[in-house]
Design an enzyme around this catalytic site. Structure first.
Site, PDB file in Angstrom:
ATOM      1  N   HIS A 161       4.119   1.297   2.101  1.00 22.15           N
ATOM      2  CA  HIS A 161       5.267   0.637   1.475  1.00 22.15           C
ATOM      3  C   HIS A 161       5.825   1.513   0.349  1.00 22.15           C
ATOM      4  O   HIS A 161       7.041   1.634   0.197  1.00 22.15           O
ATOM      5  CB  HIS A 161       4.858  -0.716   0.894  1.00 22.15           C
ATOM      6  CG  HIS A 161       4.298  -1.687   1.897  1.00 22.15           C
ATOM      7  ND1 HIS A 161       2.976  -2.049   1.920  1.00 22.15           N
ATOM      8  CD2 HIS A 161       4.886  -2.368   2.916  1.00 22.15           C
ATOM      9  CE1 HIS A 161       2.765  -2.918   2.888  1.00 22.15           C
ATOM     10  NE2 HIS A 161       3.905  -3.126   3.524  1.00 22.15           N
ATOM     11  N   HIS A 215       0.861  -1.190   0.000  1.00 25.25           N
ATOM     12  CA  HIS A 215       0.000   0.000   0.000  1.00 25.25           C
ATOM     13  C   HIS A 215       0.895   1.237   0.000  1.00 25.25           C
ATOM     14  O   HIS A 215       2.129   1.122  -0.098  1.00 25.25           O
ATOM     15  CB  HIS A 215      -0.943  -0.029   1.215  1.00 25.25           C
ATOM     16  CG  HIS A 215      -0.240  -0.303   2.522  1.00 25.25           C
ATOM     17  ND1 HIS A 215       0.688   0.564   3.082  1.00 25.25           N
ATOM     18  CD2 HIS A 215      -0.293  -1.361   3.369  1.00 25.25           C
ATOM     19  CE1 HIS A 215       1.134   0.067   4.214  1.00 25.25           C
ATOM     20  NE2 HIS A 215       0.578  -1.112   4.410  1.00 25.25           N
ATOM     21  N   SER A 256      -1.368  -3.646   5.856  1.00 23.74           N
ATOM     22  CA  SER A 256      -1.932  -4.694   4.985  1.00 23.74           C
ATOM     23  C   SER A 256      -3.110  -5.360   5.672  1.00 23.74           C
ATOM     24  O   SER A 256      -4.022  -5.875   5.018  1.00 23.74           O
ATOM     25  CB  SER A 256      -0.871  -5.738   4.648  1.00 23.74           C
ATOM     26  OG  SER A 256       0.260  -5.112   4.100  1.00 23.74           O
ATOM     27  N   VAL A 299       2.847   6.308   7.425  1.00 26.11           N
ATOM     28  CA  VAL A 299       1.860   6.891   6.501  1.00 26.11           C
ATOM     29  C   VAL A 299       0.470   6.541   7.020  1.00 26.11           C
ATOM     30  O   VAL A 299       0.210   5.388   7.397  1.00 26.11           O
ATOM     31  CB  VAL A 299       2.067   6.346   5.065  1.00 26.11           C
ATOM     32  CG1 VAL A 299       1.047   6.946   4.108  1.00 26.11           C
ATOM     33  CG2 VAL A 299       3.489   6.629   4.594  1.00 26.11           C
ATOM     34  N   LYS A 357       6.078   2.616  11.867  1.00 23.82           N
ATOM     35  CA  LYS A 357       4.813   2.049  12.356  1.00 23.82           C
ATOM     36  C   LYS A 357       5.100   0.799  13.191  1.00 23.82           C
ATOM     37  O   LYS A 357       4.483   0.578  14.221  1.00 23.82           O
ATOM     38  CB  LYS A 357       3.889   1.699  11.197  1.00 23.82           C
ATOM     39  CG  LYS A 357       2.611   1.035  11.662  1.00 23.82           C
ATOM     40  CD  LYS A 357       1.767   0.637  10.506  1.00 23.82           C
ATOM     41  CE  LYS A 357       1.449  -0.800  10.318  1.00 23.82           C
ATOM     42  NZ  LYS A 357       1.434  -1.755  11.336  1.00 23.82           N
ATOM     43  N   GLN A 386      10.010  -3.402  15.842  1.00 23.86           N
ATOM     44  CA  GLN A 386      10.801  -4.084  14.808  1.00 23.86           C
ATOM     45  C   GLN A 386      11.984  -3.216  14.383  1.00 23.86           C
ATOM     46  O   GLN A 386      13.126  -3.685  14.301  1.00 23.86           O
ATOM     47  CB  GLN A 386       9.888  -4.376  13.613  1.00 23.86           C
ATOM     48  CG  GLN A 386      10.608  -4.849  12.369  1.00 23.86           C
ATOM     49  CD  GLN A 386       9.616  -5.295  11.315  1.00 23.86           C
ATOM     50  OE1 GLN A 386       9.051  -6.377  11.409  1.00 23.86           O
ATOM     51  NE2 GLN A 386       9.395  -4.479  10.298  1.00 23.86           N
TER      52      GLN A 386
HETATM   53  P1  AMP Z   1       4.974  -5.409   6.186  1.00 23.00           P
HETATM   54  O1  AMP Z   1       4.805  -5.809   4.769  1.00 23.00           O
HETATM   55  O2  AMP Z   1       3.708  -5.106   6.876  1.00 23.00           O
HETATM   56  O3  AMP Z   1       5.883  -6.339   6.942  1.00 23.00           O
HETATM   57  O4  AMP Z   1       5.747  -4.037   6.136  1.00 23.00           O
HETATM   58  C1  AMP Z   1       6.936  -3.869   5.398  1.00 23.00           C
HETATM   59  C2  AMP Z   1       7.564  -2.563   5.800  1.00 23.00           C
HETATM   60  O5  AMP Z   1       6.668  -1.495   5.524  1.00 23.00           O
HETATM   61  C3  AMP Z   1       7.878  -2.496   7.304  1.00 23.00           C
HETATM   62  O6  AMP Z   1       9.125  -1.848   7.482  1.00 23.00           O
HETATM   63  C4  AMP Z   1       6.744  -1.687   7.835  1.00 23.00           C
HETATM   64  O7  AMP Z   1       7.060  -0.981   9.013  1.00 23.00           O
HETATM   65  C5  AMP Z   1       6.514  -0.711   6.681  1.00 23.00           C
HETATM   66  N1  AMP Z   1       5.160  -0.144   6.764  1.00 23.00           N
HETATM   67  C6  AMP Z   1       3.999  -0.819   6.861  1.00 23.00           C
HETATM   68  N2  AMP Z   1       2.965   0.050   6.994  1.00 23.00           N
HETATM   69  C7  AMP Z   1       3.501   1.290   6.984  1.00 23.00           C
HETATM   70  C8  AMP Z   1       2.967   2.601   7.093  1.00 23.00           C
HETATM   71  N3  AMP Z   1       1.664   2.825   7.251  1.00 23.00           N
HETATM   72  N4  AMP Z   1       3.820   3.644   7.044  1.00 23.00           N
HETATM   73  C9  AMP Z   1       5.154   3.445   6.881  1.00 23.00           C
HETATM   74  N5  AMP Z   1       5.721   2.234   6.782  1.00 23.00           N
HETATM   75  C10 AMP Z   1       4.910   1.167   6.828  1.00 23.00           C
END
Ligand code: AMP
Length: 314
Positions: free
Chosen positions: A45, A42, A194, A184, A157, A161
């Site tokens: 990312h 989204h 997601s 974001v 976010k 982690q």
């Molecule tokens: P995920 O696919 O959920 O594991 O996220 C992959 C990366 O995108 C991780 O570093 C998350 O912290 C980052 N991420 C997910 N959602 C957001 C968001 N709303 N704003 C900024 N980074 C995000």
């Protein structure tokens, strides 16, 4: 050029090598940025990918739903998978390579190693998801080694982690620099995730209390309050006022080492919330979010933006 898709570490290395030598043959310096994800991409990312492609000549995005970071009862099987759309988003945001390995390509049958970061992995989300961060660290270290990036981008976010990965790479003197990217959000402040697509209108309405609670705490902090219980109370009052929200934790932690801030806020701190919202059919979605309480000029602007966003929707 379309996006390049690598399925194995060898394909990935060959693609990075060939892009690097094309740049170097043209007399250009190359640098590699890396954005690890689990797909279902989204705008959050996309922001990480755009930042990477602005700061590096080559950007690699990994799309891998890592089985090692899900407990048996969690949503591994139903985690959203939208690979075609993910590749399109990566291309639009400026990436050159998507690395999408199978679990077997990441973890051969005789894989035995676990990477874990003590203490920081056992608190907050780790207290409720005991092996989660060991799974995260194991996959992230493998990916960092495969990509050998100059910089890797993580969303704030998932603050815990980010803090754990930063600690891990510092402890083992990993050459990749870890960069945190501001969260974001939707118009009402809800962090993009997601997992947001699991929510129906009832759950979505309840979820709004999370950013509202963080904003309430941020406002108290920005008004000069340094008493941790007072700042926490501002957030908890909002969360407790929404009966459809099931709180898992609301904690104030030191932003570097994640130790609990119990009395005065003297260093950069993170106020983190986790909890569940429920759909009309009973399906629950676990959401996390946080706000970094800081007077550091580098991060203050995004704190003020977050509070201003709240003023706009009040
Ligand atoms: P995920 O696919 O959920 O594991 O996220 C992959 C990366 O995108 C991780 O570093 C998350 O912290 C980052 N991420 C997910 N959602 C957001 C968001 N709303 N704003 C900024 N980074 C995000």
């Amino acid at each position: 050029m379309g996006i390049l898709v690598a399925r194995t570490r060898q394909e990935l290395r060959a693609m990075i090598g060939s892009l690097k030598s094309t740049l170097e043959d043209a007399g250009l310096r190359s640098s590699v940025g890396f954005v690890p994800t689990m797909g279902a991409l989204h705008e959050g990312h996309a922001t990480l990918i755009k930042k990477s492609s602005k700061e590096n000549s080559i950007t690699v995005v990994s799309v891998f739903v890592n089985p090692k970071q899900f407990a048996a009862h969690e949503d591994l099987d139903k985690y959203p998978r939208t690979f075609e759309a993910d590749c399109e988003l990566c291309l639009k945001a400026g990436a050159q390579i998507v690395f999408a390995p199978t679990p077997e390509a990441m973890y051969p049958d005789d894989f035995k190693t676990k990477i874990s970061v003590d203490e920081m992995s056992q608190v907050m989300c780790g207290a409720h998801r005991p092996d989660h961060f060991t799974g995260v660290c194991t996959v992230v270290l493998l990916l960092l080694n495969f990509v050998a990036a100059d910089r890797a981008y993580f969303g704030l976010k998932d603050y815990q982690q980010f803090a754990i990965i930063s600690r891990m790479t510092q402890d083992i003197v990993h050459p990749t620099r870890i960069i945190g990217v501001t969260t974001v959000r939707e118009e009402d402040g809800l962090a993009l995730s997601s997992r947001n697509r699991y929510m129906d209108a009832t759950a979505r309405a309840a979820a709004a209390c999370i950013p509202k609670s963080l904003r309430a705490a941020a406002e108290v902090f920005l008004s000069g309050e340094t008493n941790a219980p007072a700042v926490l109370l501002a957030a908890r009052e909002v969360l407790n006022s929404v009966s459809e929200f099931e709180l898992q934790y609301c904690e104030l932690r030191n932003a570097k080492n994640l130790t609990e801030v119990e009395a005065r806020i003297t260093h950069e701190s993170v106020l983190a919330v986790a909890g569940f919202v429920q759909n009309a059919d009973g399906v629950k979605t676990r959401l996390i979010d946080n706000v970094i309480l800081t007077h550091d000029p580098d991060r203050l602007e995004s704190l003020l933006d977050f509070v201003r966003l709240g003023t706009a929707v009040k």
